[in-house]
Design an enzyme around this catalytic site. Sequence first.
Site, PDB file in Angstrom:
ATOM      1  N   GLU A   1      -8.397  -9.252  27.858  1.00 61.36           N
ATOM      2  CA  GLU A   1      -8.515 -10.385  28.918  1.00 61.36           C
ATOM      3  C   GLU A   1      -9.901 -10.987  28.547  1.00 61.36           C
ATOM      4  O   GLU A   1     -10.973 -10.224  29.506  1.00 61.36           O
ATOM      5  CB  GLU A   1      -8.522  -9.714  30.847  1.00 61.36           C
ATOM      6  CG  GLU A   1      -7.184  -8.801  30.539  1.00 61.36           C
ATOM      7  CD  GLU A   1      -6.493  -9.286  30.887  1.00 61.36           C
ATOM      8  OE1 GLU A   1      -6.359 -11.068  31.182  1.00 61.36           O
ATOM      9  OE2 GLU A   1      -4.639  -9.363  31.051  1.00 61.36           O
TER      10      GLU A   1
ATOM     11  N   GLU B   1     -18.502 -21.091  27.563  1.00 62.95           N
ATOM     12  CA  GLU B   1     -18.868 -20.554  29.505  1.00 62.95           C
ATOM     13  C   GLU B   1     -19.740 -19.844  29.763  1.00 62.95           C
ATOM     14  O   GLU B   1     -20.379 -19.771  28.721  1.00 62.95           O
ATOM     15  CB  GLU B   1     -17.603 -18.731  28.813  1.00 62.95           C
ATOM     16  CG  GLU B   1     -17.656 -18.305  30.572  1.00 62.95           C
ATOM     17  CD  GLU B   1     -17.378 -16.977  30.341  1.00 62.95           C
ATOM     18  OE1 GLU B   1     -17.049 -16.239  29.008  1.00 62.95           O
ATOM     19  OE2 GLU B   1     -16.591 -16.312  30.657  1.00 62.95           O
TER      20      GLU B   1
ATOM     21  N   LYS C   1     -15.172   3.554  28.948  1.00 61.90           N
ATOM     22  CA  LYS C   1     -16.856   3.231  28.963  1.00 61.90           C
ATOM     23  C   LYS C   1     -17.499   2.123  29.935  1.00 61.90           C
ATOM     24  O   LYS C   1     -16.156   0.937  29.973  1.00 61.90           O
ATOM     25  CB  LYS C   1     -17.156   2.251  27.616  1.00 61.90           C
ATOM     26  CG  LYS C   1     -18.351   2.215  27.490  1.00 61.90           C
ATOM     27  CD  LYS C   1     -18.807   1.359  26.454  1.00 61.90           C
ATOM     28  CE  LYS C   1     -19.202   0.398  26.945  1.00 61.90           C
ATOM     29  NZ  LYS C   1     -19.857  -0.072  27.536  1.00 61.90           N
TER      30      LYS C   1
ATOM     31  N   CYS D   1     -14.776 -14.778  35.625  1.00 63.69           N
ATOM     32  CA  CYS D   1     -14.216 -15.343  34.322  1.00 63.69           C
ATOM     33  C   CYS D   1     -13.246 -16.600  34.774  1.00 63.69           C
ATOM     34  O   CYS D   1     -13.197 -17.562  34.847  1.00 63.69           O
ATOM     35  CB  CYS D   1     -13.315 -14.075  33.615  1.00 63.69           C
ATOM     36  SG  CYS D   1     -11.958 -13.482  35.346  1.00 63.69           S
TER      37      CYS D   1
HETATM   38  P1  NAP Z   1     -18.749  -7.999  27.342  1.00 68.23           P
HETATM   39  O1  NAP Z   1     -20.291  -8.002  26.964  1.00 68.23           O
HETATM   40  O2  NAP Z   1     -17.954  -9.090  26.295  1.00 68.23           O
HETATM   41  O3  NAP Z   1     -18.902  -6.689  27.359  1.00 68.23           O
HETATM   42  C1  NAP Z   1     -17.854  -6.159  27.811  1.00 68.23           C
HETATM   43  C2  NAP Z   1     -17.836  -4.667  27.752  1.00 68.23           C
HETATM   44  O4  NAP Z   1     -17.522  -4.234  25.976  1.00 68.23           O
HETATM   45  C3  NAP Z   1     -19.022  -4.080  27.836  1.00 68.23           C
HETATM   46  O5  NAP Z   1     -18.305  -2.722  28.497  1.00 68.23           O
HETATM   47  C4  NAP Z   1     -19.594  -4.035  26.447  1.00 68.23           C
HETATM   48  O6  NAP Z   1     -20.395  -2.784  27.051  1.00 68.23           O
HETATM   49  C5  NAP Z   1     -18.241  -4.047  25.480  1.00 68.23           C
HETATM   50  N1  NAP Z   1     -18.620  -3.935  24.454  1.00 68.23           N
HETATM   51  C6  NAP Z   1     -19.743  -4.781  23.553  1.00 68.23           C
HETATM   52  N2  NAP Z   1     -19.555  -4.325  22.392  1.00 68.23           N
HETATM   53  C7  NAP Z   1     -18.581  -3.955  22.229  1.00 68.23           C
HETATM   54  C8  NAP Z   1     -18.471  -3.378  20.696  1.00 68.23           C
HETATM   55  N3  NAP Z   1     -18.628  -4.059  19.822  1.00 68.23           N
HETATM   56  N4  NAP Z   1     -16.956  -1.818  21.490  1.00 68.23           N
HETATM   57  C9  NAP Z   1     -16.523  -1.823  21.676  1.00 68.23           C
HETATM   58  N5  NAP Z   1     -17.038  -2.559  23.275  1.00 68.23           N
HETATM   59  C10 NAP Z   1     -17.968  -2.780  23.530  1.00 68.23           C
HETATM   60  O7  NAP Z   1     -18.855  -8.834  28.105  1.00 68.23           O
HETATM   61  P2  NAP Z   1     -19.520  -8.807  29.612  1.00 68.23           P
HETATM   62  O8  NAP Z   1     -20.866  -9.614  29.714  1.00 68.23           O
HETATM   63  O9  NAP Z   1     -19.710  -7.677  30.173  1.00 68.23           O
HETATM   64  O10 NAP Z   1     -18.697  -9.218  30.759  1.00 68.23           O
HETATM   65  C11 NAP Z   1     -18.558 -10.901  30.748  1.00 68.23           C
HETATM   66  C12 NAP Z   1     -17.553 -11.301  30.166  1.00 68.23           C
HETATM   67  O11 NAP Z   1     -16.117 -10.986  30.729  1.00 68.23           O
HETATM   68  C13 NAP Z   1     -17.424 -12.755  30.403  1.00 68.23           C
HETATM   69  O12 NAP Z   1     -17.020 -13.850  29.417  1.00 68.23           O
HETATM   70  C14 NAP Z   1     -15.941 -12.774  31.234  1.00 68.23           C
HETATM   71  O13 NAP Z   1     -15.434 -14.677  30.954  1.00 68.23           O
HETATM   72  C15 NAP Z   1     -15.504 -11.609  30.963  1.00 68.23           C
HETATM   73  N6  NAP Z   1     -13.841 -11.490  31.915  1.00 68.23           N
HETATM   74  C16 NAP Z   1     -13.295 -11.320  31.712  1.00 68.23           C
HETATM   75  C17 NAP Z   1     -12.363 -11.211  32.543  1.00 68.23           C
HETATM   76  C18 NAP Z   1     -10.866 -11.730  32.573  1.00 68.23           C
HETATM   77  O14 NAP Z   1     -10.076 -10.623  33.296  1.00 68.23           O
HETATM   78  N7  NAP Z   1      -9.785 -12.336  31.679  1.00 68.23           N
HETATM   79  C19 NAP Z   1     -12.439 -10.863  34.364  1.00 68.23           C
HETATM   80  C20 NAP Z   1     -14.538 -10.415  33.587  1.00 68.23           C
HETATM   81  C21 NAP Z   1     -14.767 -11.016  33.107  1.00 68.23           C
HETATM   82  P3  NAP Z   1     -22.223  -2.765  27.092  1.00 68.23           P
HETATM   83  O15 NAP Z   1     -22.145  -3.490  28.675  1.00 68.23           O
HETATM   84  O16 NAP Z   1     -22.693  -1.831  26.767  1.00 68.23           O
HETATM   85  O17 NAP Z   1     -22.215  -3.952  26.218  1.00 68.23           O
END
Ligand code: NAP
Length: 496
Positions: A249, A384, A174, A283
């Site tokens: 991650e 963050e 997804k 990130c």
């Molecule tokens: P996010 O809001 O946590 O969403 C990540 C993914 O999870 C999206 O596909 C989202 O879908 C999905 N999701 C949301 N709610 C969910 C639920 N209840 N159950 C299952 N899946 C769910 O993060 P983001 O805004 O896309 O990305 C930014 C974050 O990612 C930042 O915190 C960044 O630091 C982190 N990140 C970490 C790394 C690493 O390797 N450590 C790398 C890149 C990014 P939707 O898009 O439909 O909301």
Amino acid sequence: MKEYKNFIDGKLLPSKSGRTFENRNPANWDEVIGVFPKSTAEDVAQAIESAKRAYKKWRQIPWPKRSEIMRRVAEIMIQKKEELARLMTREMGKVIKETRGDVQEGIDTALYASIQGRKYFGYTVPSELPNKSCLTRREPLGVWGLITPWNFPIAIPTWKIFPCLLSGNTAVIKPATYTPASVGELAQILQEAGVPDGVLNVVYGGGGEVGEAILNHPDIVGVSFTGSSEIGRRIGEVCGKRLKRCSLELGGKNGLVVLKDADLELALEGVLWGAFGTTGQRCTATSRLILEESIYDEFISRLKERAEKLKLGNGLDEDVDVGPLVSEAQRQTVHSYVEIGKKEGARLLTGGEVYKEGECARGWFYRPTIFVDVTPDMRIAQEEIFGPVLSVLRAKDFEEAIEILNGTTYGLSSSIYTRDLNKAHKAIELAETGIVYINAPTIGAECHLPFGGMKNTGNGHREGGWTAYEIFTEVKTVYIDYSGALQKAQIDTWEG
Ligand code: NAP
């Protein structure tokens, strides 16, 4: 504008809900990139069923044969690199140089997988009994759920998909709602390269509906998730209850230390790239700069001058340094942190406002922002922000700099600029982060090395390199007794 469909069992299918959502260009919100199915738990169940069927055959294909498919994936991605990069800039906003890099990371990950298939070694270990041998193998687990964020629309999905499939698993992915098109194109490449039907399935839709349906499905054996720590906790909770394997991650609040003996020009270049590359939406972005006291004033005045020269605009323009934020909501979040920083008493050195000159008026642009005189307890030093906002803190010496560096709940990446070898090594030892850079910014991971963080950045797994394969495989220990007699371990003694 293209109409995308779910990719299930090798076929392009609409959602059973009949509903759709649009994906728009954050540099110009009037431009619709594609229309995607807004899927439901029913679509997810169909995809999982198809992955379950495909698993029976796929797991029995020898690793080296699966790795040949990965090589073909890399070859097709090389041919399509520019096309994929341009699409990614349009759907996510980051500048074209960086989206080419994002696709390149996917190519490198596929090439790494193509080699890994011939060298994923087990151990052969001596037995304590005669005429007996012991070894370990790595086996796939079954059907995985892969859930990805929007900031690396190709690279992060490939970090998960390639090791997952090469190991003999099948998957349902997804992608993030903001960047579904890149994964849609990637799935077509995998099919063209020879990945059999059902081995990879793509289901589009929101996290609350599609993501939750994947997590909670009993036939999903493991979930590999990259995203925020908040959603990561939710994933960990469900996987914990259901005893599924789970790799997380998550977020970061990465610090970069500059000591007084450092090459300041080099450090300046590193800070600009680390803080404002990808508009701060990495990130690993440099979101805290920790300066040793004696260079503080000089460094921030040079930094201000350079930050104000960065060119904002549509990422397809090769001269642009900083693209838009991914969405209006993300821009509001960034701006709300700027307000918080001001209220907390930090001094706004530059930026702190929406940018809407010329064509940028139709996108989600924000000026590169620097706060100085930030103290470690402020929220802008702890939370963050995920945007082009840099918090600058002052340290009286090396020891205090390391204390500040480690003084957050996150632990992804850190960096130190110094010419003092002893301090560099001490920083490597003391940094509470999964990744440490010396004389380079906090960003710039290479796909063949482990990637991941300590503390609230994850749950101890490492994507990238050989460690990604540990996530997606189960160790099987094998004892082969060729003595022809019953030998009882720990009970029989060998007397020569
Ligand atoms: P996010 O809001 O946590 O969403 C990540 C993914 O999870 C999206 O596909 C989202 O879908 C999905 N999701 C949301 N709610 C969910 C639920 N209840 N159950 C299952 N899946 C769910 O993060 P983001 O805004 O896309 O990305 C930014 C974050 O990612 C930042 O915190 C960044 O630091 C982190 N990140 C970490 C790394 C690493 O390797 N450590 C790398 C890149 C990014 P939707 O898009 O439909 O909301």
